[in-house]
Design a protein around this motif. Structure first.
Motif, short mmCIF file in Angstrom:
data_model
loop_
_atom_site.label_atom_id
_atom_site.label_comp_id
_atom_site.label_asym_id
_atom_site.label_seq_id
_atom_site.Cartn_x
_atom_site.Cartn_y
_atom_site.Cartn_z
N MET A 6 -29.42 -10.15 9.54
CA MET A 6 -28.91 -10.04 8.00
C MET A 6 -30.10 -9.86 6.99
O MET A 6 -29.89 -9.33 5.92
N SER A 7 -31.41 -9.89 7.58
CA SER A 7 -32.60 -9.80 6.75
C SER A 7 -33.83 -9.30 7.58
O SER A 7 -33.93 -9.75 8.68
N VAL A 8 -35.02 -8.87 6.75
CA VAL A 8 -36.05 -8.25 7.44
C VAL A 8 -36.99 -8.19 6.30
O VAL A 8 -36.88 -8.31 5.20
N CYS A 9 -38.19 -8.77 6.94
CA CYS A 9 -39.54 -8.74 5.75
C CYS A 9 -40.75 -8.51 6.65
O CYS A 9 -40.80 -8.39 7.87
N GLY A 10 -41.81 -8.29 6.24
CA GLY A 10 -43.04 -8.04 6.85
C GLY A 10 -44.23 -7.95 6.03
O GLY A 10 -44.11 -8.30 4.63
N PHE A 39 -23.95 -8.39 -2.61
CA PHE A 39 -25.13 -7.66 -2.40
C PHE A 39 -26.43 -8.28 -1.90
O PHE A 39 -27.51 -8.29 -3.08
N ASN A 40 -26.48 -8.86 -0.97
CA ASN A 40 -27.80 -9.57 -0.37
C ASN A 40 -29.00 -8.59 -0.42
O ASN A 40 -29.13 -7.59 0.56
N TYR A 92 -23.45 -2.32 8.99
CA TYR A 92 -23.43 -2.82 7.54
C TYR A 92 -24.69 -3.30 7.20
O TYR A 92 -25.42 -4.23 7.64
N ILE A 93 -25.50 -2.51 6.68
CA ILE A 93 -27.14 -2.62 6.29
C ILE A 93 -27.14 -3.65 5.37
O ILE A 93 -26.69 -3.39 4.37
N SER A 94 -27.87 -4.77 5.56
CA SER A 94 -28.03 -5.85 4.44
C SER A 94 -29.45 -6.16 4.27
O SER A 94 -29.86 -7.06 3.61
N GLY A 95 -30.28 -5.59 5.06
CA GLY A 95 -31.79 -5.97 4.52
C GLY A 95 -32.65 -4.34 4.89
O GLY A 95 -32.59 -3.74 5.77
N ASP A 117 -42.60 4.57 6.45
CA ASP A 117 -42.49 3.38 7.33
C ASP A 117 -41.40 2.09 6.99
O ASP A 117 -41.81 1.14 6.14
N LEU A 118 -40.16 2.34 7.04
CA LEU A 118 -39.35 1.55 6.38
C LEU A 118 -38.00 1.12 7.39
O LEU A 118 -37.85 1.98 8.09
N TRP A 119 -37.90 -0.09 7.38
CA TRP A 119 -36.87 -0.67 8.30
C TRP A 119 -35.55 -1.27 7.81
O TRP A 119 -35.68 -1.66 6.61
N ALA A 120 -34.59 -0.90 8.32
CA ALA A 120 -33.15 -1.31 8.00
C ALA A 120 -32.67 -2.02 8.76
O ALA A 120 -32.52 -1.70 10.14
N VAL A 121 -31.96 -3.34 8.51
CA VAL A 121 -31.31 -4.19 9.63
C VAL A 121 -29.68 -4.54 9.04
O VAL A 121 -29.40 -4.40 7.73
N GLY A 122 -29.11 -4.84 10.04
CA GLY A 122 -27.79 -5.10 9.58
C GLY A 122 -26.81 -5.59 10.91
O GLY A 122 -27.28 -5.99 11.84
N SER A 123 -25.65 -5.82 10.57
CA SER A 123 -24.49 -6.13 11.39
C SER A 123 -23.96 -4.91 11.98
O SER A 123 -23.37 -4.24 11.19
N ALA A 124 -23.67 -4.78 13.19
CA ALA A 124 -23.27 -3.75 13.81
C ALA A 124 -22.12 -4.08 14.90
O ALA A 124 -22.32 -5.05 15.42
N GLY A 125 -21.39 -2.97 15.46
CA GLY A 125 -20.67 -3.34 16.80
C GLY A 125 -21.55 -3.28 17.95
O GLY A 125 -21.07 -3.68 19.09
N ALA A 126 -23.02 -2.71 17.88
CA ALA A 126 -23.86 -2.69 19.06
C ALA A 126 -25.16 -2.89 18.71
O ALA A 126 -25.31 -2.50 17.64
N THR A 127 -25.94 -3.52 19.47
CA THR A 127 -27.39 -3.89 19.32
C THR A 127 -28.28 -2.71 18.60
O THR A 127 -28.88 -2.92 17.85
N ILE A 128 -27.65 -1.66 19.27
CA ILE A 128 -28.46 -0.19 18.84
C ILE A 128 -28.52 0.31 17.52
O ILE A 128 -29.37 0.91 16.85
N ASP A 129 -27.29 -0.19 16.84
CA ASP A 129 -27.08 0.19 15.43
C ASP A 129 -27.33 -0.74 14.52
O ASP A 129 -27.29 -0.62 13.42
N ALA A 130 -28.16 -2.12 15.14
CA ALA A 130 -28.52 -3.09 14.26
C ALA A 130 -29.70 -3.00 13.57
O ALA A 130 -30.06 -3.58 12.40
N ILE A 131 -30.78 -2.21 13.95
CA ILE A 131 -32.19 -1.69 13.55
C ILE A 131 -32.42 -0.17 13.51
O ILE A 131 -32.31 0.41 14.49
N TRP A 132 -32.71 0.05 12.25
CA TRP A 132 -33.06 1.57 12.05
C TRP A 132 -34.52 1.73 11.45
O TRP A 132 -34.92 0.43 10.91
N HIS A 133 -35.21 2.67 11.74
CA HIS A 133 -36.61 2.98 11.24
C HIS A 133 -36.65 4.36 10.45
O HIS A 133 -35.82 5.24 11.40
#
Length: 342
Positions: A99-103, A16-17, A54-57, A65-81
């Motif tokens: 794996m991780s996001v900060c701001g 649970f990172n 797999y959202i991990s951050g 204004d929330l960002w979610a990042v993770g590991s996905a099969g395509a780049t477009i699915d790795a960053i969500w807002h």
């Protein structure tokens, strides 16, 4: 993906990172003497992209204004807002393995992944590669990016040798406007997290994992900007955490403070469903991962306030809102809790 680096990255997901920068909830916004409330209204969103993700951050400047990042099969699915109403993914071509996001602000957001030499930045309009960190003879990867100020950011992880026979922990730093890799002793670990008690001292604490065929060994280190000192090594899950400017080290079901050059027991949750991590508004209002769902401590007791059988992989907390991400069947689930109006 390399075998060793991939194994450590998978372990991070399994434990649970939580990968966020300094909590956007400040001491001025929170009454530390008041026990945290538990009367939330919950809503659930499913992040359905082109491929499984797999959202991990998680990190946000606010609940709109929330960002979610993770590991996905395509780049477009790795960053969500999330804009307060809906989740969107519209940043293809950055990375499919974050794996991780900060701001620190809406136009100052960072992300990193494993494996991956690049660190990315969102400037308010687009995500771009902000740095490429080459380590001769090694393939680097970052498990967490975190900063205590916009000019002081860390990315920690693991670098595997190009022949795949060895690995070592790596710490990259951003001071001013330049990223560089710290010259530290070669430690056969993968760093999994870094935190500092911003109100307490200049010491940083790092969690790490040593991967061997016989199993995992978890470790905690203290970094004083000059050297690394090992504080713990064992089989129990160990994490570093920050709440209201204070650093906490969790080993198994026990929470410790670093005082007088040693780890001192602060809370013992033996006999509960507590599984590690703490993230919240104050020491009387923090959340943790439990074996049976999301748990909350209100200064008196800890209990499960959102039962679920899915793993909780990332969390973001605001004065009246909490978001956490889980996964079921390869589909990322985003849960939003909002305190009821009184």
């Amino acid at each position: 993906m390399k075998k060793i680096l991939g194994s450590i990255t998978l372990l991070i997901l399994l434990i649970f990172n939580l990968s966020c920068s300094k909590d956007p909830v400040t001491s001025e916004q929170v009454d530390n003497s008041t026990p945290g409330r538990r009367d939330y209204t919950w809503t659930v969103d499913t992040l359905k992209g082109e491929w499984h993700a797999y959202i991990s951050g998680l990190w946000g400047s606010g609940p709109d204004d929330l960002w979610a990042v993770g590991s996905a099969g395509a780049t477009i699915d790795a960053i969500w807002h999330f804009d307060g109403t809906k989740w969107e993914q519209k940043w293809p071509g950055v990375s499919s393995n974050l794996m991780s996001v900060c701001g620190f602000a809406q136009n100052n957001v960072w992300a990193a992944g494993a494996p991956g030499e690049q660190i990315y930045k969102f400037d308010g309009s687009s995500w771009k590669a902000a740095a490429t960190l080459n380590i001769p003879g090694y393939v680097p990867g970052f498990n967490q990016i975190w900063g205590d100020a916009p000019y002081s950011i860390f990315a920690v992880g693991v670098a595997e040798s190009t022949e795949g026979k060895s690995y070592k922990g790596i710490i990259a730093t951003y001071y001013g406007n330049v990223w560089s890799v710290l010259d530290i002793p070669d430690l056969r670990v993968g760093f999994t997290g870094i935190k500092r008690g911003i109100k307490e001292s200049s010491n940083y604490f790092l969690s790490a994992t040593r991967y061997e065929k016989t199993g995992y060994t978890n470790k905690i280190y203290l970094y004083d900007s000059k050297s690394l000192k090992e504080l713990y090594s064992g089989a129990d899950l160990a994490t570093v955490n920050e709440v209201d400017g204070q650093a906490f080290i969790i080993i198994g079901k026990k929470i410790y403070k670093y005082q007088d050059n040693k780890l001192v027991l602060w809370k013992d949750f033996t006999g509960t469903q507590f599984a590690g991590l703490m993230y919240g508004r104050s020491t009387k209002d923090f959340f943790s991962v439990g074996y049976n769902g999301l748990m909350h401590y209100n200064g008196t007791d800890i209990e499960t306030i959102y039962p679920t059988d899915m793993g909780i992989w990332a969390m973001a907390i605001f004065p009246n809102d909490i978001f956490f991400a889980g996964n079921r069947g390869g589909i990322s689930i985003m849960v939003h809790g909002k305190l009821k109006q009184r």
